[in-house]
Design a protein around this motif. Structure first.
Motif, PDB file in Angstrom:
ATOM      1  N   ILE A   5       7.851   5.657  -7.835  1.00 57.71           N
ATOM      2  CA  ILE A   5       7.622   5.153  -9.198  1.00 57.71           C
ATOM      3  C   ILE A   5       6.651   6.082  -9.906  1.00 57.71           C
ATOM      4  CG2 ILE A   5       5.846   3.465  -8.446  1.00 57.71           C
ATOM      5  CD1 ILE A   5       7.074   1.593 -10.703  1.00 57.71           C
ATOM      6  N   ALA A   6       7.049   6.498 -11.125  1.00 55.23           N
ATOM      7  CA  ALA A   6       6.238   7.468 -11.875  1.00 55.23           C
ATOM      8  C   ALA A   6       6.461   7.271 -13.370  1.00 55.23           C
ATOM      9  CB  ALA A   6       6.647   8.891 -11.492  1.00 55.23           C
ATOM     10  N   ALA A   7       5.487   7.710 -14.129  1.00 55.76           N
ATOM     11  CA  ALA A   7       5.643   7.791 -15.581  1.00 55.76           C
ATOM     12  C   ALA A   7       5.455   9.256 -15.958  1.00 55.76           C
ATOM     13  CB  ALA A   7       4.597   6.922 -16.279  1.00 55.76           C
ATOM     14  N   GLY A  27      -1.495   9.873  -2.703  1.00 61.03           N
ATOM     15  CA  GLY A  27      -2.343  10.984  -2.269  1.00 61.03           C
ATOM     16  C   GLY A  27      -3.808  10.673  -2.542  1.00 61.03           C
ATOM     17  N   HIS A  28      -4.659  11.453  -1.894  1.00 56.90           N
ATOM     18  CA  HIS A  28      -6.105  11.270  -2.014  1.00 56.90           C
ATOM     19  C   HIS A  28      -6.570  11.403  -3.473  1.00 56.90           C
ATOM     20  CE1 HIS A  28     -10.298  12.578  -0.284  1.00 56.90           C
ATOM     21  NE2 HIS A  28     -10.339  11.430  -0.922  1.00 56.90           N
ATOM     22  N   ASN A  29      -5.990  12.345  -4.216  1.00 58.86           N
ATOM     23  CA  ASN A  29      -6.419  12.518  -5.619  1.00 58.86           C
ATOM     24  C   ASN A  29      -6.077  11.282  -6.446  1.00 58.86           C
ATOM     25  OD1 ASN A  29      -7.122  15.054  -4.841  1.00 58.86           O
ATOM     26  ND2 ASN A  29      -5.531  16.144  -5.968  1.00 58.86           N
ATOM     27  N   PHE A  53      -3.553   8.403   6.420  1.00 63.90           N
ATOM     28  CA  PHE A  53      -2.645   9.213   7.242  1.00 63.90           C
ATOM     29  C   PHE A  53      -2.871  10.682   6.951  1.00 63.90           C
ATOM     30  CE2 PHE A  53      -0.818   5.075   6.788  1.00 63.90           C
ATOM     31  CZ  PHE A  53      -0.378   4.782   8.072  1.00 63.90           C
ATOM     32  N   LYS A  54      -2.769  11.473   8.021  1.00 64.40           N
ATOM     33  CA  LYS A  54      -3.024  12.912   7.860  1.00 64.40           C
ATOM     34  C   LYS A  54      -1.782  13.694   7.480  1.00 64.40           C
ATOM     35  CE  LYS A  54      -7.393  13.506   9.793  1.00 64.40           C
ATOM     36  NZ  LYS A  54      -8.378  14.298  10.403  1.00 64.40           N
ATOM     37  N   SER A  55      -0.614  13.058   7.551  1.00 65.30           N
ATOM     38  CA  SER A  55       0.616  13.729   7.120  1.00 65.30           C
ATOM     39  C   SER A  55       1.612  12.682   6.632  1.00 65.30           C
ATOM     40  CB  SER A  55       1.235  14.536   8.272  1.00 65.30           C
ATOM     41  OG  SER A  55       1.768  13.642   9.225  1.00 65.30           O
TER      42      SER A  55
HETATM   43  N1  LIG Z   1       2.046   9.457 -14.253  1.00 64.65           N
HETATM   44  C1  LIG Z   1       2.114   8.901 -13.060  1.00 64.65           C
HETATM   45  O1  LIG Z   1       2.995   8.076 -12.782  1.00 64.65           O
HETATM   46  C2  LIG Z   1       1.082   9.261 -12.025  1.00 64.65           C
HETATM   47  C3  LIG Z   1       1.067   8.570 -10.805  1.00 64.65           C
HETATM   48  C4  LIG Z   1       0.113   8.933  -9.858  1.00 64.65           C
HETATM   49  C5  LIG Z   1      -0.789   9.952 -10.139  1.00 64.65           C
HETATM   50  N2  LIG Z   1      -0.730  10.572 -11.330  1.00 64.65           N
HETATM   51  C6  LIG Z   1      -1.640  11.683 -11.644  1.00 64.65           C
HETATM   52  O2  LIG Z   1      -1.380  12.739 -10.720  1.00 64.65           O
HETATM   53  C7  LIG Z   1      -2.592  13.484 -10.544  1.00 64.65           C
HETATM   54  C8  LIG Z   1      -2.890  13.567  -9.069  1.00 64.65           C
HETATM   55  O3  LIG Z   1      -1.840  14.230  -8.411  1.00 64.65           O
HETATM   56  P1  LIG Z   1      -2.099  15.451  -7.389  1.00 64.65           P
HETATM   57  O4  LIG Z   1      -0.781  16.082  -7.099  1.00 64.65           O
HETATM   58  O5  LIG Z   1      -3.211  16.290  -7.902  1.00 64.65           O
HETATM   59  O6  LIG Z   1      -2.694  14.722  -6.109  1.00 64.65           O
HETATM   60  P2  LIG Z   1      -2.168  13.614  -5.093  1.00 64.65           P
HETATM   61  O7  LIG Z   1      -0.767  13.905  -4.684  1.00 64.65           O
HETATM   62  O8  LIG Z   1      -2.498  12.273  -5.604  1.00 64.65           O
HETATM   63  O9  LIG Z   1      -3.170  13.889  -3.880  1.00 64.65           O
HETATM   64  C9  LIG Z   1      -3.224  15.160  -3.265  1.00 64.65           C
HETATM   65  C10 LIG Z   1      -4.078  15.046  -2.019  1.00 64.65           C
HETATM   66  O10 LIG Z   1      -3.467  14.098  -1.132  1.00 64.65           O
HETATM   67  C11 LIG Z   1      -3.553  14.588   0.192  1.00 64.65           C
HETATM   68  N3  LIG Z   1      -2.199  14.917   0.621  1.00 64.65           N
HETATM   69  C12 LIG Z   1      -1.105  15.227  -0.132  1.00 64.65           C
HETATM   70  N4  LIG Z   1      -0.032  15.432   0.643  1.00 64.65           N
HETATM   71  C13 LIG Z   1      -0.457  15.240   1.914  1.00 64.65           C
HETATM   72  C14 LIG Z   1       0.169  15.298   3.172  1.00 64.65           C
HETATM   73  N5  LIG Z   1       1.476  15.598   3.305  1.00 64.65           N
HETATM   74  N6  LIG Z   1      -0.556  15.054   4.266  1.00 64.65           N
HETATM   75  C15 LIG Z   1      -1.871  14.736   4.186  1.00 64.65           C
HETATM   76  N7  LIG Z   1      -2.538  14.663   3.022  1.00 64.65           N
HETATM   77  C16 LIG Z   1      -1.834  14.916   1.904  1.00 64.65           C
HETATM   78  C17 LIG Z   1      -4.475  15.782   0.155  1.00 64.65           C
HETATM   79  O11 LIG Z   1      -5.777  15.213   0.232  1.00 64.65           O
HETATM   80  P3  LIG Z   1      -7.033  15.939   0.917  1.00 64.65           P
HETATM   81  O12 LIG Z   1      -7.417  17.006  -0.072  1.00 64.65           O
HETATM   82  O13 LIG Z   1      -8.046  14.865   1.093  1.00 64.65           O
HETATM   83  O14 LIG Z   1      -6.534  16.515   2.211  1.00 64.65           O
HETATM   84  C18 LIG Z   1      -4.208  16.340  -1.227  1.00 64.65           C
HETATM   85  O15 LIG Z   1      -5.263  17.145  -1.723  1.00 64.65           O
HETATM   86  C19 LIG Z   1      -3.658  12.759 -11.347  1.00 64.65           C
HETATM   87  O16 LIG Z   1      -3.762  13.350 -12.613  1.00 64.65           O
HETATM   88  C20 LIG Z   1      -3.099  11.361 -11.470  1.00 64.65           C
HETATM   89  O17 LIG Z   1      -3.610  10.654 -12.588  1.00 64.65           O
HETATM   90  C21 LIG Z   1       0.174  10.248 -12.260  1.00 64.65           C
END
Ligand SMILES: NC(=O)c1ccc[n+]([C@@H]2O[C@H](COP(=O)([O-])OP(=O)(O)OC[C@H]3O[C@@H](n4cnc5c(N)ncnc54)[C@H](OP(=O)(O)O)[C@@H]3O)[C@@H](O)[C@H]2O)c1
Length: 187
Positions: free
Chosen positions: A8-10, A53-55, A91-93
């Protein structure tokens, strides 16, 4: 039973989903839709899983964490300790997260799996063999973004889901539509 991942995403017109680790827009009705879709279960004894994800976890305000009524799965390669948050698992992966869902621990307590972002986790989900549906809110406007939705597999078809409102929704000067796409592998 084989896993089915609902994503689910926007996204706005340039497929942007985020800016400065936040959402580029503020849309209360879209947030309510997200909450309803990811929380609702047919069986009141079960909960849905949300994988993020963590972010994305960090982007959620403290008072809304963990996302209530749902079992929160967080991906991080670091040694995160989120035990104080309750229904939260780290989870780490992506694979280890799916392995856990295929195992006995959660089997009888969850109903649906929702992958809720962000970009890195969406990419893993849409490339995975269990990717079932994308619930995509199309925001009919362009926003300045630094994070984008990844490329989708080519064999996706738009489908109807009775729980999804039809037509153009509006909030302030922003129009958006709720769309559902299914991976044809599951037809
Ligand atoms: N519009 C929407 O629907 C929507 C939805 C959600 C988020 N967002 C936006 O998306 C942005 C965040 O996205 P993003 O891509 O930067 O980050 P993200 O995917 O939320 O998180 C990335 C972090 O998750 C961990 N990670 C990712 N894949 C992994 C894996 N396979 N195994 C283990 N850990 C994994 C790592 O954390 P570690 O660094 O701790 O290892 C990585 O740095 C924000 O701006 C948020 O507001 C938008």
């Amino acid at each position: 039973m084989a896993l089915k991942l609902n994503v689910i995403a926007a996204a706005c017109e340039n497929m942007g989903i985020g800016k400065n680790n936040n959402l580029p827009w503020k849309l209360k009705t879209e947030m309510e839709y997200f909450t309803k879709m990811t929380t609702t279960t047919r069986d009141p004894c079960k909960k849905n899983i949300v994988i993020m994800g963590h972010n994305t976890w960090n982007s959620i305000h403290k008072k809304f964490k963990p996302l209530k009524g749902r079992i929160n799965f967080i991906l991080s390669r670091s040694d995160l300790n989120l035990r104080d948050y309750g229904d939260v698992y780290v989870f780490k992966s992506f694979r280890s997260c799916l392995d856990t869902l295929e195992g006995p621990e959660f089997k009888d307590i969850y109903e649906r799996i929702w992958v809720i972002g962000g970009s890195q986790v969406y990419k893993e989900a849409v490339e995975c063999e269990h990717f079932y549906r994308l619930y995509l809110t199309k925001i009919l406007k362009e926003f300045d973004c630094d994070t984008f939705f990844p490329e989708l597999p080519s064999d996706m078809e738009e489908v109807k889901d009775d729980s999804v409102p039809e037509g153009v929704q509006s909030e302030g000067d922003i129009n958006f539509t709720f769309n559902v796409y299914q991976n044809m592998k599951f037809k």
